[in-house]
Design an enzyme around this catalytic site. Structure first.
Site, PDB file in Angstrom:
ATOM      1  N   SER A  41       0.846  -1.196   0.000  1.00  0.00           N
ATOM      2  CA  SER A  41       0.000   0.000   0.000  1.00  0.00           C
ATOM      3  C   SER A  41       0.879   1.242   0.000  1.00  0.00           C
ATOM      4  CB  SER A  41      -0.940  -0.026   1.202  1.00  0.00           C
ATOM      5  OG  SER A  41      -1.926   0.974   1.076  1.00  0.00           O
ATOM      6  N   ASN A  42       0.325   2.379   0.307  1.00  0.00           N
ATOM      7  CA  ASN A  42       1.075   3.644   0.367  1.00  0.00           C
ATOM      8  C   ASN A  42       0.416   4.545   1.411  1.00  0.00           C
ATOM      9  OD1 ASN A  42      -0.953   5.506  -0.925  1.00  0.00           O
ATOM     10  ND2 ASN A  42      -0.762   3.967  -2.533  1.00  0.00           N
ATOM     11  N   PRO A  43       1.083   5.655   1.768  1.00  0.00           N
ATOM     12  CA  PRO A  43       0.562   6.439   2.911  1.00  0.00           C
ATOM     13  C   PRO A  43      -0.541   7.446   2.585  1.00  0.00           C
ATOM     14  CG  PRO A  43       2.748   7.217   2.295  1.00  0.00           C
ATOM     15  CD  PRO A  43       2.392   6.157   1.313  1.00  0.00           C
ATOM     16  N   SER A  44      -1.217   7.317   1.445  1.00  0.00           N
ATOM     17  CA  SER A  44      -2.296   8.272   1.135  1.00  0.00           C
ATOM     18  C   SER A  44      -3.351   8.254   2.250  1.00  0.00           C
ATOM     19  CB  SER A  44      -2.954   7.897  -0.192  1.00  0.00           C
ATOM     20  OG  SER A  44      -4.145   8.618  -0.362  1.00  0.00           O
ATOM     21  N   ALA A  96      -4.484   7.234  -4.733  1.00  0.00           N
ATOM     22  CA  ALA A  96      -3.110   6.770  -4.982  1.00  0.00           C
ATOM     23  C   ALA A  96      -3.215   5.259  -5.199  1.00  0.00           C
ATOM     24  CB  ALA A  96      -2.227   7.097  -3.794  1.00  0.00           C
TER      25      ALA A  96
END
Ligand code: C5P
Length: 405
Positions: free
Chosen positions: A209-212, A276
């Site tokens: 995942s990503n920090p959005s 994102a």
């Protein structure tokens, strides 16, 4: 004042002599076509009877959040939830202090604390109170939170002093309210917004995942709804509550996000891809939790569907195609990459956003972006809601030319 029409305005009345002028304000809001709900502090009820506001607004007035006769289940949160705008008039020195402190000790402070809409303060008090350091500090702190003020006006005060402290005239407060509510220029339009990250599972307990945080997309959905659009927000896993008057579809993976967007794309006017989306997902998802070994663990990744590009492709060259807005979060080559994306994903606008530095981008309430269109670009900096307004201003202009209502 067409901006008032169809909007819900909550009027919070504080306990000062100027409370009688809030009656005229309520009348102006009703005359402008707004639904008006009134909350009063206990002190305000000593100046003007709640019945007056009930007659003017056509609805019961919230005066006591602890009265079992008045309080339905969570009724004290209802006004804040329903409001498109909260106007506090008169905002007395005491009320400003309690609002600044985040207290919830009466109908007005509780409503203010529970609302998720713009707030307009119309202060009124004695001139020396208004210029006292405590009041100055409280107003500055509330303005820093994004709340707006109108007035006070200067002149002869009820107590005999002369100077700033008079409640602004109701017409002036109503005009400031109309400006804050802004236009309903997306009414009759369907807007789909994607927001947040996606999660691509590796096994039942791990994912990519990503920090959005989803805040930019949620701000866009909220502002589009406020401007009258029918909004569908397709959100990855984020910790934000559903915006009011928005249909929210919560998803996990890029494929689920693509399917949800596809379901909603039929009568689309505007698509904003603020999510994102993970570009890759693990090709094979283990059914059970993977056990660690002492060896390196290869992970084969495969592409996810490009949601934005597929919207662009689906409508390319078609008459009445929706307006398509993409985001470009880049750590380098911001403008070149944004321009490339404009063409490769067939977007009408790309919102270029430098990430990987403090003060903008993924987390936080503010953003600094460049709006990149085919022939023009503009820099926008402000709260994520202010950035959302600028993006939608741009999209509305294009939409009105391309798909007149
Ligand atoms: O290509 P890149 O990921 O940098 O493009 C970003 C833009 O494309 C964003 O608007 C994002 O929401 C969208 N996107 C998408 N589906 C993907 C990847 C990106 O909709 N799989």
């Amino acid at each position: 004042m067409s901006e008032l029409s169809g909007r819900t305005i909550v009027l919070g009345v504080g306990g000062g002599i100027a409370a009688y002028k809030a009656c005229e304000l309520a009348r102006l809001f009703v005359k402008g076509g707004a639904t008006v709900r009134v909350a009063m502090t206990t002190a305000a009820t000593r100046f003007v009877g709640p019945l007056t506001f009930q007659a003017l607004s056509g609805a019961p007035v919230l005066t006591d959040v602890l009265d079992p006769g008045q309080e339905r289940t969570y009724g004290h949160l209802e006004l804040g939830r329903a409001a498109d705008l909260l106007v506090i008039a008169p905002a007395t020195a005491d009320l400003l202090a309690r609002l600044r402190a985040g207290m919830a000790d009466d109908a007005v402070t509780t409503t203010a604390l529970a609302c998720d809409c713009p707030v307009l303060l119309a202060p009124a008090m004695n001139v020396r109170m208004w210029s006292s350091p405590a009041v100055r500090e409280n107003v500055a702190a509330l303005e820093k939170r994004g709340w707006q003020t109108v007035g006070p006006a200067s002149g002869a005060l009820a107590d005999g002093d002369v100077g700033p402290g008079r409640l602004s005239e109701p017409e002036e407060i109503a005009a400031a309210a109309a400006r804050l509510l802004g236009p309903r220029d997306l009414s009759g339009r369907k807007v789909v917004v994607t927001a947040g990250p996606t999660r691509e599972p590796i096994d039942p307990v791990r994912f990519i995942s990503n920090p959005s945080t989803g805040r930019m997309g949620f701000a866009l959905a909220k502002v589009a709804a406020r401007r009258g659009a029918k909004v569908v927000l397709v959100a990855g896993p984020v910790e934000l509550p559903d915006p009011i008057k928005v249909k929210v579809k919560r998803v996990e993976t890029a494929e689920e996000m693509a399917a949800a967007v596809d379901d909603e794309a039929g009568d689309l006017d505007l698509f904003v891809g603020a999510a994102a989306v993970s570009d890759y997902r693990p090709r094979d998802v283990a059914a059970q939790k993977k056990k660690k070994t002492d060896e390196d663990e290869p992970l084969v990744l495969t592409r996810t569907p490009d949601i934005l590009a597929s919207i662009g492709k689906r409508f390319a060259g078609k008459a009445g195609a929706p307006v398509v807005v993409g985001f470009a979060a880049e750590t380098e080559g911001l403008l070149e990459n944004a321009k490339k994306k404009l063409a490769s994903k067939r977007c009408d606008l790309v919102v270029a956003n430098k990430v990987g530095r403090p003060g903008a981008g993924f987390a936080g309430d503010r953003n600094r972006v460049v709006l990149v269109g085919p022939g023009e670009r503009s820099h926008v900096e402000g709260t994520k809601e202010a950035v959302a307004e600028a993006i939608l201003d741009w999209a509305v202009e294009l939409l009105d030319n391309r798909r007149p209502r």
